[in-house]
Design a protein around this motif. Structure first.
Motif, PDB file in Angstrom:
ATOM      1  N   LEU A  42     -63.332  40.044  12.273  1.00 36.52           N
ATOM      2  CA  LEU A  42     -63.286  38.627  12.618  1.00 36.52           C
ATOM      3  C   LEU A  42     -61.946  37.993  12.242  1.00 36.52           C
ATOM      4  N   TYR A  43     -61.422  38.356  11.070  1.00 33.31           N
ATOM      5  CA  TYR A  43     -60.119  37.815  10.664  1.00 33.31           C
ATOM      6  C   TYR A  43     -58.999  38.363  11.553  1.00 33.31           C
ATOM      7  N   LEU A  44     -59.120  39.598  11.980  1.00 35.38           N
ATOM      8  CA  LEU A  44     -58.152  40.161  12.920  1.00 35.38           C
ATOM      9  C   LEU A  44     -58.194  39.412  14.253  1.00 35.38           C
ATOM     10  N   PHE A  88     -56.067  35.857  18.384  1.00 32.88           N
ATOM     11  CA  PHE A  88     -56.243  34.693  19.249  1.00 32.88           C
ATOM     12  C   PHE A  88     -55.222  33.604  18.957  1.00 32.88           C
ATOM     13  N   ALA A  89     -54.856  33.425  17.695  1.00 29.23           N
ATOM     14  CA  ALA A  89     -53.828  32.434  17.353  1.00 29.23           C
ATOM     15  C   ALA A  89     -52.477  32.850  17.919  1.00 29.23           C
ATOM     16  N   ALA A  90     -52.256  34.140  18.094  1.00 20.11           N
ATOM     17  CA  ALA A  90     -50.990  34.636  18.622  1.00 20.11           C
ATOM     18  C   ALA A  90     -50.889  34.493  20.138  1.00 20.11           C
ATOM     19  N   ILE A  91     -52.009  34.308  20.795  1.00 22.21           N
ATOM     20  CA  ILE A  91     -52.018  34.202  22.261  1.00 22.21           C
ATOM     21  C   ILE A  91     -51.623  32.787  22.666  1.00 22.21           C
ATOM     22  N   PRO A  92     -50.657  32.669  23.590  1.00 24.13           N
ATOM     23  CA  PRO A  92     -50.271  31.326  24.052  1.00 24.13           C
ATOM     24  C   PRO A  92     -51.459  30.544  24.606  1.00 24.13           C
ATOM     25  N   TYR A  96     -54.017  25.952  15.769  1.00 22.74           N
ATOM     26  CA  TYR A  96     -54.787  24.739  15.489  1.00 22.74           C
ATOM     27  C   TYR A  96     -56.055  24.649  16.323  1.00 22.74           C
ATOM     28  N   GLY A  97     -56.222  25.493  17.320  1.00 25.13           N
ATOM     29  CA  GLY A  97     -57.456  25.568  18.080  1.00 25.13           C
ATOM     30  C   GLY A  97     -58.387  26.662  17.583  1.00 25.13           C
ATOM     31  N   VAL A  98     -57.807  27.780  17.178  1.00 25.29           N
ATOM     32  CA  VAL A  98     -58.587  28.932  16.732  1.00 25.29           C
ATOM     33  C   VAL A  98     -59.140  28.713  15.320  1.00 25.29           C
ATOM     34  N   ILE A  99     -58.331  28.147  14.448  1.00 23.33           N
ATOM     35  CA  ILE A  99     -58.735  27.975  13.044  1.00 23.33           C
ATOM     36  C   ILE A  99     -60.012  27.135  12.912  1.00 23.33           C
ATOM     37  N   LEU A 125     -53.976  33.419   8.313  1.00 18.35           N
ATOM     38  CA  LEU A 125     -53.875  34.413   9.387  1.00 18.35           C
ATOM     39  C   LEU A 125     -53.608  33.756  10.739  1.00 18.35           C
ATOM     40  N   GLY A 126     -54.265  32.642  11.003  1.00 22.52           N
ATOM     41  CA  GLY A 126     -54.023  31.926  12.254  1.00 22.52           C
ATOM     42  C   GLY A 126     -52.597  31.409  12.331  1.00 22.52           C
ATOM     43  N   LEU A 127     -52.127  30.841  11.239  1.00 22.81           N
ATOM     44  CA  LEU A 127     -50.763  30.323  11.187  1.00 22.81           C
ATOM     45  C   LEU A 127     -49.751  31.444  11.359  1.00 22.81           C
ATOM     46  N   PHE A 128     -49.951  32.555  10.659  1.00 22.17           N
ATOM     47  CA  PHE A 128     -49.028  33.685  10.755  1.00 22.17           C
ATOM     48  C   PHE A 128     -48.997  34.265  12.168  1.00 22.17           C
ATOM     49  N   GLY A 129     -50.154  34.406  12.794  1.00 18.94           N
ATOM     50  CA  GLY A 129     -50.201  34.938  14.159  1.00 18.94           C
ATOM     51  C   GLY A 129     -49.463  34.054  15.141  1.00 18.94           C
TER      52      GLY A 129
END
Length: 166
Positions: free
Chosen positions: A9-11, A16-20, A25-28, A44-48
């Motif tokens: 789930l964290y992966l 998903f945060a890395a996908i344009p 801010y939407g995935v988190i 993780l979302g921020l880093f991605g």
């Protein structure tokens, strides 16, 4: 849930945060509502999201250099379109900070990074401002969602998980 399920789930949050257009801010908030811990989800979302924006900035700069070299070699003159002139006026009016802060909410952070580089921003300043914007919006939405969950008394179990298990 066991360790491997949480790891998966964290992966997914990272990916998903890395996908344009999905954006951190939407995935988190969705992941926090689903029951994941806010701090690792935020990080993780921020880093991605920031990692892929960095790749966009580096890639756009290489394309820009390649196009300029090709145009110089051919001796071509660049003619700007009406849309390009309008975007340039907006850039001049609000600058990189304005574009970086508003852009991710309107067109996404990846496109904002692309536009900031296309309009003349440097790699460093574009990366700093877009990263600041991603961090600001992600942190704001993380806090708002966390406080909203806390106010509802849903700290220990995810709202979405409860809905889907019915």
């Amino acid at each position: 849930m066991n360790f491997m399920e949480y790891l998966w789930l964290y992966l997914l949050v990272f990916l998903f945060a890395a996908i344009p257009f999905f954006e951190a801010y939407g995935v988190i908030p969705i992941a926090i509502i689903a029951g994941l811990s806010p701090v690792p989800t935020f990080l993780l979302g921020l880093f991605g999201n920031v990692l892929t924006v960095l790749f966009v900035i580096l890639f756009v700069n290489k394309i820009k250099e390649w196009r300029q070299a090709r145009q110089r070699k051919r001796g071509e003159e660049v003619v700007e379109s009406k849309r390009s002139k309008r975007a340039q006026r907006l850039w001049k009016k609000y600058g990189l900070p304005g574009l970086a802060m508003v852009g991710p909410l309107v067109v996404g952070s990846h496109l904002t990074a692309f536009m900031s580089m296309s309009f003349g921003g440097t790699k460093r300043s574009s990366f700093y401002w877009v990263t600041f914007s991603i961090t600001f919006w992600s942190l704001l939405f993380t806090i708002l969602v966390y406080l909203g969950i806390d106010l509802l008394g849903r700290n220990e179990e995810g709202i979405l998980r409860e809905i889907f298990e019915m």
